[in-house]
Design a protein around this motif. Structure first.
Motif, PDB file in Angstrom:
ATOM      1  N   GLY A   1       0.906  -1.250  -0.074  1.00 22.78           N
ATOM      2  CA  GLY A   1       0.011   0.210  -0.053  1.00 22.78           C
ATOM      3  C   GLY A   1       0.870   1.104   0.078  1.00 22.78           C
ATOM      4  O   GLY A   1       0.401   2.169  -0.644  1.00 22.78           O
ATOM      5  N   LEU A   2       2.025   1.160   0.706  1.00 24.82           N
ATOM      6  CA  LEU A   2       2.960   2.340   0.631  1.00 24.82           C
ATOM      7  C   LEU A   2       3.697   2.611  -0.468  1.00 24.82           C
ATOM      8  O   LEU A   2       3.817   3.430  -0.754  1.00 24.82           O
ATOM      9  CB  LEU A   2       3.976   2.201   1.889  1.00 24.82           C
ATOM     10  N   ILE A   3       3.811   1.444  -1.022  1.00 26.09           N
ATOM     11  CA  ILE A   3       4.744   1.558  -2.336  1.00 26.09           C
ATOM     12  C   ILE A   3       3.709   1.984  -3.496  1.00 26.09           C
ATOM     13  O   ILE A   3       4.050   2.899  -4.434  1.00 26.09           O
ATOM     14  CB  ILE A   3       5.226  -0.115  -2.863  1.00 26.09           C
ATOM     15  N   GLY A   4       2.378   1.602  -3.213  1.00 22.37           N
ATOM     16  CA  GLY A   4       1.424   2.132  -4.560  1.00 22.37           C
ATOM     17  C   GLY A   4       1.372   3.524  -4.165  1.00 22.37           C
ATOM     18  O   GLY A   4       1.240   4.350  -5.238  1.00 22.37           O
ATOM     19  N   LEU A   5       1.144   4.036  -3.021  1.00 21.88           N
ATOM     20  CA  LEU A   5       1.196   5.422  -2.618  1.00 21.88           C
ATOM     21  C   LEU A   5       2.150   6.190  -3.027  1.00 21.88           C
ATOM     22  O   LEU A   5       2.041   7.401  -3.792  1.00 21.88           O
ATOM     23  CB  LEU A   5       0.769   5.754  -1.194  1.00 21.88           C
ATOM     24  N   GLU A   6       3.495   5.675  -2.946  1.00 26.13           N
ATOM     25  CA  GLU A   6       4.589   6.431  -3.442  1.00 26.13           C
ATOM     26  C   GLU A   6       4.618   6.513  -4.701  1.00 26.13           C
ATOM     27  O   GLU A   6       5.188   7.598  -5.375  1.00 26.13           O
ATOM     28  CB  GLU A   6       5.824   5.403  -2.876  1.00 26.13           C
ATOM     29  N   ASP A   7       4.418   5.276  -5.728  1.00 29.39           N
ATOM     30  CA  ASP A   7       4.268   5.410  -7.054  1.00 29.39           C
ATOM     31  C   ASP A   7       3.462   6.545  -7.685  1.00 29.39           C
ATOM     32  O   ASP A   7       3.687   7.025  -8.581  1.00 29.39           O
ATOM     33  CB  ASP A   7       3.989   4.095  -7.529  1.00 29.39           C
ATOM     34  N   ARG A   8       2.249   6.510  -7.067  1.00 29.65           N
ATOM     35  CA  ARG A   8       1.280   7.497  -7.455  1.00 29.65           C
ATOM     36  C   ARG A   8       1.820   8.875  -7.164  1.00 29.65           C
ATOM     37  O   ARG A   8       1.482   9.846  -8.258  1.00 29.65           O
ATOM     38  CB  ARG A   8      -0.107   7.314  -6.812  1.00 29.65           C
ATOM     39  N   VAL A   9       2.256   9.364  -6.017  1.00 24.96           N
ATOM     40  CA  VAL A   9       2.727  10.606  -5.866  1.00 24.96           C
ATOM     41  C   VAL A   9       3.990  10.935  -6.906  1.00 24.96           C
ATOM     42  O   VAL A   9       3.943  12.171  -7.420  1.00 24.96           O
ATOM     43  CB  VAL A   9       3.161  10.690  -4.443  1.00 24.96           C
ATOM     44  N   GLU A  10       4.707  10.026  -6.745  1.00 30.60           N
ATOM     45  CA  GLU A  10       6.005  10.133  -7.732  1.00 30.60           C
ATOM     46  C   GLU A  10       5.696  10.610  -9.333  1.00 30.60           C
ATOM     47  O   GLU A  10       6.173  11.273 -10.185  1.00 30.60           O
ATOM     48  CB  GLU A  10       6.902   9.306  -7.710  1.00 30.60           C
ATOM     49  N   ALA A  11       4.544   9.742  -9.833  1.00 27.50           N
ATOM     50  CA  ALA A  11       4.167   9.744 -11.033  1.00 27.50           C
ATOM     51  C   ALA A  11       3.654  11.004 -11.639  1.00 27.50           C
ATOM     52  O   ALA A  11       3.537  11.375 -12.697  1.00 27.50           O
ATOM     53  CB  ALA A  11       2.961   8.611 -11.114  1.00 27.50           C
ATOM     54  N   PHE A  12       3.131  11.920 -10.537  1.00 24.34           N
ATOM     55  CA  PHE A  12       2.741  13.354 -10.646  1.00 24.34           C
ATOM     56  C   PHE A  12       3.679  14.408 -10.241  1.00 24.34           C
ATOM     57  O   PHE A  12       3.581  15.350 -10.324  1.00 24.34           O
ATOM     58  CB  PHE A  12       1.419  13.411 -10.058  1.00 24.34           C
TER      59      PHE A  12
END
Length: 85
Positions: A49-60
């Motif tokens: 869940g934290l990895i996914g959150l990190e990925d979404r934030v960095e994608a933007f």
């Protein structure tokens, strides 16, 4: 970013009894901080869940900082640019 995801994780996994959320914005970025009084020990290397959150934030084009010492609660600080690069 999903504040609801951070909020649910704090209550469920972190056993938090209090969660403080602050949001600040200026012309360039939005800063969001979520701080809880839970058990701490959140580790993005072991939590999808934290990895996914990190990925979404960095994608933007944003940045995320997690501080979560065992026994000391968890703080998540996110900065998102208002103009995507």
């Amino acid at each position: 970013m999903h504040l609801k995801q951070v909020d649910k994780a704090a209550a469920k996994h972190g056993k938090a009894s209090r969660i403080d959320v602050s949001v600040r914005a200026d012309d360039l970025a939005v800063d969001v901080s979520v701080v809880d009084d839970g058990v701490g020990g959140a580790d993005p290397r072991r939590d999808s869940g934290l990895i996914g959150l990190e990925d979404r934030v960095e994608a933007f084009g944003g940045t995320i900082r997690l501080v979560s010492p065992r026994g000391g609660g968890t703080s998540v600080h996110v900065t998102m640019p208002l103009d995507n690069p």
